[in-house]
Design a protein around this motif. Structure first.
Motif, PDB file in Angstrom:
ATOM      1  N   ILE A 184       0.842  -1.194   0.000  1.00 51.30           N
ATOM      2  CA  ILE A 184       0.000   0.000   0.000  1.00 51.30           C
ATOM      3  C   ILE A 184       0.878   1.244   0.000  1.00 51.30           C
ATOM      4  CG2 ILE A 184      -1.693   1.317   1.328  1.00 51.30           C
ATOM      5  CD1 ILE A 184      -2.906  -1.244   2.248  1.00 51.30           C
ATOM      6  N   GLN A 185       0.501   2.218  -0.806  1.00 51.16           N
ATOM      7  CA  GLN A 185       1.262   3.449  -0.887  1.00 51.16           C
ATOM      8  C   GLN A 185       1.202   4.203   0.443  1.00 51.16           C
ATOM      9  OE1 GLN A 185       3.130   4.328  -3.515  1.00 51.16           O
ATOM     10  NE2 GLN A 185       2.499   2.388  -4.499  1.00 51.16           N
ATOM     11  N   TYR A 186       2.289   4.884   0.757  1.00 50.75           N
ATOM     12  CA  TYR A 186       2.396   5.563   2.051  1.00 50.75           C
ATOM     13  C   TYR A 186       1.260   6.578   2.236  1.00 50.75           C
ATOM     14  CZ  TYR A 186       4.286   8.372   5.854  1.00 50.75           C
ATOM     15  OH  TYR A 186       4.462   9.055   7.031  1.00 50.75           O
ATOM     16  N   GLU A 187       0.924   7.297   1.175  1.00 46.61           N
ATOM     17  CA  GLU A 187      -0.102   8.336   1.308  1.00 46.61           C
ATOM     18  C   GLU A 187      -1.501   7.751   1.489  1.00 46.61           C
ATOM     19  OE1 GLU A 187       1.030   7.879  -3.081  1.00 46.61           O
ATOM     20  OE2 GLU A 187       2.030   8.016  -1.124  1.00 46.61           O
ATOM     21  N   ASP A 188      -1.648   6.441   1.214  1.00 50.28           N
ATOM     22  CA  ASP A 188      -2.963   5.803   1.380  1.00 50.28           C
ATOM     23  C   ASP A 188      -3.146   5.162   2.754  1.00 50.28           C
ATOM     24  OD1 ASP A 188      -3.732   6.497  -1.188  1.00 50.28           O
ATOM     25  OD2 ASP A 188      -2.965   4.635  -2.059  1.00 50.28           O
ATOM     26  N   LEU A 233      -6.096   5.926   5.052  1.00 53.00           N
ATOM     27  CA  LEU A 233      -7.410   5.430   4.643  1.00 53.00           C
ATOM     28  C   LEU A 233      -7.716   4.040   5.186  1.00 53.00           C
ATOM     29  CD1 LEU A 233      -7.354   6.536   0.881  1.00 53.00           C
ATOM     30  CD2 LEU A 233      -8.439   7.713   2.800  1.00 53.00           C
TER      31      LEU A 233
END
Length: 250
Positions: A226-230, A233
């Protein structure tokens, strides 16, 4: 019921209730609804924790609810046989048992009382006014010394309540010391199974003797891709997965 203000509204509510009962008595309950209810009841019985009160007090209350009426106290705690019998009856006859209960105890029972209770917005103010008048009348009947005795007794009682308990009373309270505790941890065997059911998942399980027949399951997912910015969420995703309803399942 909210919004009911007069006798006509009460009669409308009664009509809705009776229509619903007649409908259930004739058509019965959906099989999935019965299974869901039985599962919920069974889980509540097996996973009983006492809620906001100590578990022992809750079990004691259960026992006394039966024992007070000369029913053996164990019957308040033993539910396995009764629940198993109910499941067998439902499996054979569907909702017949519940339909018959509705007919026998609700519809064909001529002993029914309708009690209407309407809120009074001035009740609290009237009670407070009546209480003040009563206290004033009582105070008038006291002689000065009698009134002073009441005040002195009240202060004395308040002092006793706020004082620490004497050492001998504290010593009489049952307690545990560190020497009473078992320092040896209980270790349960752990079983690890890779690629369960061909799902590429790893199953870690252990069996304990005190789960009351309930399997407690936790799921763990690999989130390394999972991308860090996600990442912020993820709590929303977790909540949706656990709390969002489904179309066909409960």
């Amino acid at each position: 019921m909210k919004g009911i203000k007069d006798e006509e509204g009460v009669l409308q509510v009664e009509e809705v209730i009776m229509k619903t009962l007649f409908s259930l008595a004739d058509d019965g309950f959906d099989g999935d609804d019965i299974k869901a209810s039985l599962n919920s009841i069974e889980f509540a019985l097996r996973d009983y924790s006492g809620g906001n009160e100590p578990k022992g007090i809750g079990l004691y209350t259960r026992v006394m609810n039966k024992w007070n009426y000369d029913i053996h106290p164990i019957e308040a705690l033993a539910f396995e046989d009764t629940l198993s019998q109910l499941k067998d009856i439902v499996a054979e006859t569907g909702s017949d048992i519940f339909q018959n209960l509705i007919k026998d105890y609700l519809l064909n029972n001529s002993h029914r009382t309708i009690l209407d209770l309407y809120p009074d917005p001035n009740m609290e103010a009237e009670q407070l006014k009546e209480e003040k008048k009563h206290l004033a009348d009582v105070q008038k009947r006291f002689k000065p010394q009698e009134l002073q005795d009441v005040l002195d007794e009240s202060k004395s009682l308040e002092k006793i309540q706020s004082a620490d308990d004497p050492p001998d009373a504290v010593a009489a309270i049952p307690s545990l010391s560190l020497s009473d505790l078992d320092r040896n941890e209980v270790e349960f065997p752990i079983f690890i199974e890779e690629d369960v059911f061909g799902s590429d998942a790893t199953l870690v399980s252990h069996i304990v003797p005190s789960s009351s027949g309930i399997a407690y399951i936790d799921f763990g997912f690999d989130i390394s891709n999972i991308q860090y910015e996600d990442i912020p969420l993820l709590p929303f995703l977790q909540r949706m997965m656990m709390e969002t309803g489904t179309k066909n399942l409960t």
